[in-house]
Design a protein around this motif. Structure first.
Motif, PDB file in Angstrom:
ATOM      1  N   LEU A   1      -0.904  -2.780  17.965  1.00 17.82           N
ATOM      2  CA  LEU A   1      -2.152  -3.131  17.193  1.00 17.82           C
ATOM      3  C   LEU A   1      -2.777  -1.743  16.929  1.00 17.82           C
TER       4      LEU A   1
ATOM      5  N   LEU B   1      -0.143  -5.211  21.314  1.00 18.76           N
ATOM      6  CA  LEU B   1      -0.475  -6.405  20.658  1.00 18.76           C
ATOM      7  C   LEU B   1      -0.585  -7.704  21.652  1.00 18.76           C
TER       8      LEU B   1
ATOM      9  N   TRP C   1      -3.560  -9.929   8.566  1.00 20.55           N
ATOM     10  CA  TRP C   1      -2.513 -11.060   9.476  1.00 20.55           C
ATOM     11  C   TRP C   1      -1.851 -10.033  10.621  1.00 20.55           C
ATOM     12  N   LEU C   2      -2.188 -10.553  11.916  1.00 20.23           N
ATOM     13  CA  LEU C   2      -1.056  -9.893  12.839  1.00 20.23           C
ATOM     14  C   LEU C   2       0.102 -10.704  12.888  1.00 20.23           C
ATOM     15  N   ASP C   3       0.159 -11.755  12.506  1.00 16.01           N
ATOM     16  CA  ASP C   3       1.306 -12.531  12.413  1.00 16.01           C
ATOM     17  C   ASP C   3       1.057 -13.737  11.515  1.00 16.01           C
TER      18      ASP C   3
ATOM     19  N   THR D   1      -2.282 -15.593  13.031  1.00  7.93           N
ATOM     20  CA  THR D   1      -3.226 -14.857  13.507  1.00  7.93           C
ATOM     21  C   THR D   1      -3.878 -14.076  12.601  1.00  7.93           C
TER      22      THR D   1
ATOM     23  N   ALA E   1      -7.135 -10.953  11.698  1.00  8.51           N
ATOM     24  CA  ALA E   1      -7.645 -10.028  12.458  1.00  8.51           C
ATOM     25  C   ALA E   1      -8.555  -9.517  11.440  1.00  8.51           C
TER      26      ALA E   1
ATOM     27  N   THR F   1      -9.813 -11.626  16.350  1.00  4.95           N
ATOM     28  CA  THR F   1      -8.998 -12.519  15.933  1.00  4.95           C
ATOM     29  C   THR F   1      -9.447 -13.944  15.922  1.00  4.95           C
TER      30      THR F   1
ATOM     31  N   PRO G   1      -8.217  -3.104  11.300  1.00  2.00           N
ATOM     32  CA  PRO G   1      -6.862  -3.229  12.126  1.00  2.00           C
ATOM     33  C   PRO G   1      -5.646  -3.777  11.190  1.00  2.00           C
TER      34      PRO G   1
ATOM     35  N   ALA H   1      -1.243  -4.591  12.412  1.00  2.00           N
ATOM     36  CA  ALA H   1       0.121  -4.929  13.383  1.00  2.00           C
ATOM     37  C   ALA H   1       0.926  -4.305  12.717  1.00  2.00           C
TER      38      ALA H   1
ATOM     39  N   ARG I   1       4.824  -3.665  14.011  1.00  2.00           N
ATOM     40  CA  ARG I   1       6.178  -4.146  14.642  1.00  2.00           C
ATOM     41  C   ARG I   1       7.392  -3.440  14.467  1.00  2.00           C
TER      42      ARG I   1
END
Length: 326
Positions: free
Chosen positions: A49, A64, A281-283, A286, A288, A303, A322, A324, A326
């Motif tokens: 993150l 994360l 979107w973190l995934d 979720t 944020a 979140t 924030p 994400a 990956r």
């Protein structure tokens, strides 16, 4: 000392002071970008993150899987940051005469590859999943979406071709099934689909805001619905997180919602505080976002589950912007 001699002394002193001040300003302007660069060991190579540490102004990183866990600092100085693919965009103000703002394009090692002057206060930034398409929004007048006395300028950059659209205001807009022309049209908060062609944004006109779907290939935009600001497309491209105006209270006008693009049905998230942010979107499950911080902090990152269930969770104190990686 004669009056002429006294005058000569005064002139020399003024010139020395002026040259010293100018030298200081030029030195500060020269060293600003160097000091603002990321440290060599801080890159986008590791998943995590990423966010703006509000205490230092630099981008930091934490796991994360470890909310409120230890963070690694040393990223570039940014007021707004976003990253995807092998690309990051950093909106930054730097000293100078007058002070200037820039959209700084960075590669995966956070080395600067391009710098574009932006005419305003940095506010929103996005990168498409591939890293090819970038967008940013700056406030040209005023500093809050909570009033009508603001103007924004939103730009789009295609890194593959190098083509820069300095302002979206001239994009042909369809509103209510008809072509819309008005001098008050204002765009902000772009988010890109995986195909690097379709995008979503907010447009305001005649005192109302709309979610628009845009097409890069034919350079057009059409309104999908009213009262949806700062859209953020989910990784699977099926839903949009957005802030919806639910109150006329200027201190708490918005609430976060998620819109299903197939049905255009919507639901609120568990977060009940007013969120003035373009969520990330973190995934696929979720979302944020930043809220004013506790204990005197400027902001914290929280979140919430995208399906509206559960409860908000604090994941990074003294943080904003924030994303994400990956």
């Amino acid at each position: 000392m004669s009056p002429r001699a006294k005058l000569a002394v005064v002139v020399v002193a003024v010139l020395l002071l002026a040259s010293g001040s100018l030298g200081y300003v030029l030195h500060s302007a020269h060293r600003g970008p160097q000091q603002a660069a990321a440290e060599g060991s801080f890159t986008l190579e590791g998943p995590g993150l990423y966010f703006r540490d509000t205490a230092t102004g630099r981008i930091a990183r934490q796991s994360l899987d470890a909310p409120r866990g230890p963070r690694t600092g040393g990223g570039p100085v940014c007021e707004r940051f976003y990253a995807a693919g092998d690309t990051a965009v950093c909106l930054r103000r730097e000293p100078g005469v007058p002070p200037r703002a820039y959209a700084v394009i960075l590669d995966r090692r956070l080395h600067e590859v391009r710098r574009i002057a932006v005419p305003g206060i940095p506010n929103r930034a996005r990168v498409s999943a591939s890293g090819r398409m970038l967008s940013w929004t700056v406030f040209a007048v005023g500093d809050s979406y909570a009033t009508t006395a603001f103007s924004t300028r939103t730009s789009i950059l295609d890194l593959r071709t190098g083509y820069l659209i300095k302002s979206m205001e001239e994009i042909p807009l369809t509103l209510g099934g008809a072509r819309h022309h008005a001098p008050d049209v204002n765009y902000w908060g772009v988010t890109f689909a995986r195909d690097d062609n379709r995008f979503y944004a907010t447009v305001s006109t005649k005192g109302r805001t709309y979610l628009v779907e845009g097409n890069m290939a034919d350079w057009s935009a059409k309104a999908l619905r009213e009262n949806a600001e700062c859209p953020s497309l989910s990784p699977d491209n099926t839903r949009i997180a957005f802030k919806k105006k639910v109150s006329d209270d200027p201190a708490a006008p918005w609430r976060l919602y998620v819109l299903d693009l197939a049905t255009l049905s919507e639901h609120p998230l568990a977060e009940r505080h007013s969120v003035d942010d373009q969520a990330a979107w973190l995934d696929d499950r979720t979302v944020a976002y930043a809220l004013p911080g506790g204990a005197g902090r400027a902001s914290d990152v929280w979140t919430a589950p995208a399906d509206g269930s559960g409860a908000p969770r604090l994941v990074a104190e003294g943080a904003s912007s924030p994303v994400a990686v990956r």
